[in-house]
Write an enzyme that holds these catalytic residues in place. Structure first.
Site, short mmCIF file in Angstrom:
data_model
loop_
_atom_site.label_atom_id
_atom_site.label_comp_id
_atom_site.label_asym_id
_atom_site.label_seq_id
_atom_site.Cartn_x
_atom_site.Cartn_y
_atom_site.Cartn_z
CE1 TYR A 230 -3.06 -3.03 0.52
CE2 TYR A 230 -3.54 -2.24 2.73
CZ TYR A 230 -3.75 -3.15 1.72
OH TYR A 230 -4.66 -4.17 1.90
CG HIS B 218 -0.43 -8.77 0.53
ND1 HIS B 218 -0.21 -7.42 0.60
CD2 HIS B 218 -1.73 -8.90 0.14
CE1 HIS B 218 -1.31 -6.77 0.28
NE2 HIS B 218 -2.25 -7.65 -0.01
#
Length: 269
Positions: free
Chosen positions: A51, A109
């Site tokens: 992010y 992730h």
């Protein structure tokens, strides 16, 4: 209000059932939503290396009038950093950006690119042994990949984060999580706003005099998931918190949404 209004926990590891997703909160101004959320009663903040906002999220969390030990902070190691040494170094870098000595939950992730169950998960175990992470999580795994991960981990899997919303129901993952005492953490629980166009969700919303977004969050909670919707404005933060903690759907409502016969995955591999 500075007390914890976020409600219950999910899974044996006690993952707070309502959190703030931070994907897209990229500037200092946008990340103020984290401070607002924590002071409103949220206690779970979810971010990720990819992010590119851990620094502003860390600053915003530190600015909140909430003790660090009361905040459940989660981040994720991206796919190109899943080699053993890269997991260790990138996680330490994440801690520096997040202005913390530890994270409460660290996720793989996605099980792609540099991911290798044996070496990747050995690094996660080491980080936990060193006290730099409190819990191990995985994200975007299949049931088969979850089983393999359990075989290689010394630590229990605390949470599995996955896309989950009325257009992408995951009954096999929910059943697997219940069997193993793991939390399912639903990201994009409102399908990026698409729930407002889903007839079944709209009908349940009209029945309860609320919004399709609120119904979508309440449905995910009724299915036993934790939810981490993104929000930036105070009004949306309050609406999401209320929907996830106070809106109760009955069995008929849940079954109606379960019966949606079309699928839309927003984040395929």
């Amino acid at each position: 209000m500075t007390d914890d209004a976020s409600g219950s926990t999910v899974g044996e590891a006690g993952v707070p059932a309502v959190g703030l997703g931070t994907m897209g909160l990229e500037t200092t101004k946008e990340a103020r939503a984290v401070t607002t959320a924590l002071e409103m009663g949220y206690r779970h903040v979810d971010t990720a290396q990819i992010y590119d906002n851990e620094a502003v999220v860390g600053d915003a969390a530190a600015a909140a009038d909430v003790p660090r030990e009361d905040v459940f902070l989660a981040t994720k190691v991206w796919a190109d950093k899943l080699g053993y040494d890269d997991v260790l170094s990138s996680t330490r870098a994440s801690l520096e950006r997040l202005r913390t000595d530890y994270v409460d939950l660290l996720y793989v992730h996605r099980p792609i690119d540099a991911y290798d169950p044996e070496t990747t998960l050995a690094a996660f175990d080491r980080l936990r042994e060193e006290g730099l992470i409190r819990r191990v999580g995985v994200s975007n795994f299949t049931v088969e990949e979850l089983a393999t991960a359990r075989d290689h981990l010394d630590a229990p899997i605390a949470a599995h984060q996955t896309e989950f919303h009325p257009l992408f129901n995951r009954p096999e993952l929910l059943a697997d999580a219940r069997e193993h005492g793991e939390a399912v953490v639903a990201y994009s629980p409102m399908a990026g706003g698409l729930v407002s166009e889903v007839e079944e969700v709209v009908a349940v919303a009209e029945k309860h005099d609320t919004t399709p977004h609120a119904v979508s969050l309440a449905w995910a909670r009724a299915k036993g998931c934790a939810v981490v919707p993104k929000a930036s404005s105070e009004s949306h933060l309050r609406a999401n918190l209320a929907a996830a903690t106070t809106l109760e759907l009955d069995d008929e409502d849940v079954a109606r949404i379960d019966g949606i016969d079309r699928e839309r995955e927003l984040f395929p591999e």
